[in-house]
Design a protein around this motif. Structure first.
Motif: not given
Ligand code: ZN
Length: 299
Positions: A239, A241, A272, A274-275
């Motif tokens: 990820c 981020c 986040c 995504f993660c």
């Molecule tokens: Zn992330």
């Protein structure tokens, strides 16, 4: 070749008339499962999409990247996967806790979670001004069929796609993987029939991985020994981020919204998608960001 590492193999078969990709994504899908706490049906839906993403990422070059959005009408909501040419993949599902009863084949009901209608959107950043965008309606919700349809309709590349995720009773991922086989110009009708028969008869990818097959071995089930592996690519969850990026996002909210957050809560937590990493900001940090968000006086 090691059996316990996530890897993708790329090659050609039948004298260069077929392009082949196969991947083992067990660790990747396992990490997605743990990070997002997905329940089995959601694990399979997100894992199949991530596996398709990993393989499609391997079709890119250099710094190109892609995003897959599966927007079905089912309870899982939207599934989003990012992948790039370096084998880095991340993803999430809107509703990770979706778990449904098995379907009539005794399998995880991925189509029930995704929905049997909706759209798949693919966006590729190829370093041009505008990203490439392709969309197709969802035709099955089981995802492999949907990506097959995407390649046929949106990329005009007849393909066979296989995607599989095997989940243990405790919710952990036992095996995940997939293949994409694409027909290049020059394939005869006879060869096409042979290929279709082979794809129709192949056991599920997870069953092959369970027997100890490598991604290359999976491809041999389809195309036989006339297979040339060009290269391999390690796959991994990644990820992009960072604290810096989240700070920029907060600054971009603007002065009034940031002031509101400070007055209402005195702190902020940003997760986040995504993660699932949490970034926390206390009052002092938020006030610094507020300073950055204030319009600069004109000299
Ligand atoms: Zn992330």
């Amino acid at each position: 070749m090691e059996h316990n590492k996530d890897i993708l193999v790329r090659g050609t078969a039948w004298g260069g008339k077929i392009r082949v990709f196969a991947a083992r994504t067990t660790e990747l899908v396992g990490e997605l499962q743990r990070r997002h706490g997905t329940m089995p049906t959601a694990t399979a839906a997100l894992g199949r999409t991530a596996t398709a993403g990993a393989i499609m990422g391997a079709m890119l070059k250099g710094e190109e990247k892609l995003t897959i959005q599966v927007k079905g009408e089912g309870p899982i909501g939207q599934i989003v996967v990012d992948a790039n040419a370096h084998g880095e993949v991340r993803g999430y599902a809107d509703h990770p806790h979706v778990h449904l009863a098995s379907n009539d084949k005794g399998k995880l009901d991925v189509a029930g979670a995704v929905g049997r209608s909706g759209y798949i959107h693919i966006s590729k950043d190829l370093g041009l001004k505008e990203p490439y965008r392709g969309s197709v309606p969802i035709i099955s919700g089981e995802l492999a069929e949907d990506f097959t349809y995407y390649f046929a309709v949106s990329e005009q590349t007849p393909s066979a796609v296989g995607l599989g995720v095997l989940v243990d009773t405790d919710g952990s991922v036992i095996h995940a993987g997939g293949f994409i086989v694409q027909i290049l110009p020059g394939l005869t009708d006879e060869e096409l029939t042979k290929l279709e028969q082979a794809v129709g008869m192949i056991p599920p990818v997870t069953a092959l991985l369970d027997q100890g097959e490598t991604p290359e071995g999976v491809l041999k089930w389809i195309v036989g020994d006339d297979l040339v592996i060009h290269d391999t690519l390690p796959l991994a969850f990644a990820c992009k981020c960072s604290s810096d990026r989240v700070e920029q996002t907060l600054v971009s909210l603007g002065e009034s919204e940031l002031t509101q957050i400070i007055e209402d809560n005195g702190k902020a937590e940003v997760v986040c998608h995504f993660c699932n990493e949490t970034y926390s900001f206390d009052r002092t940090q938020l006030e610094k960001l507020l300073d950055q968000a204030k319009p600069k006086p004109i000299q």
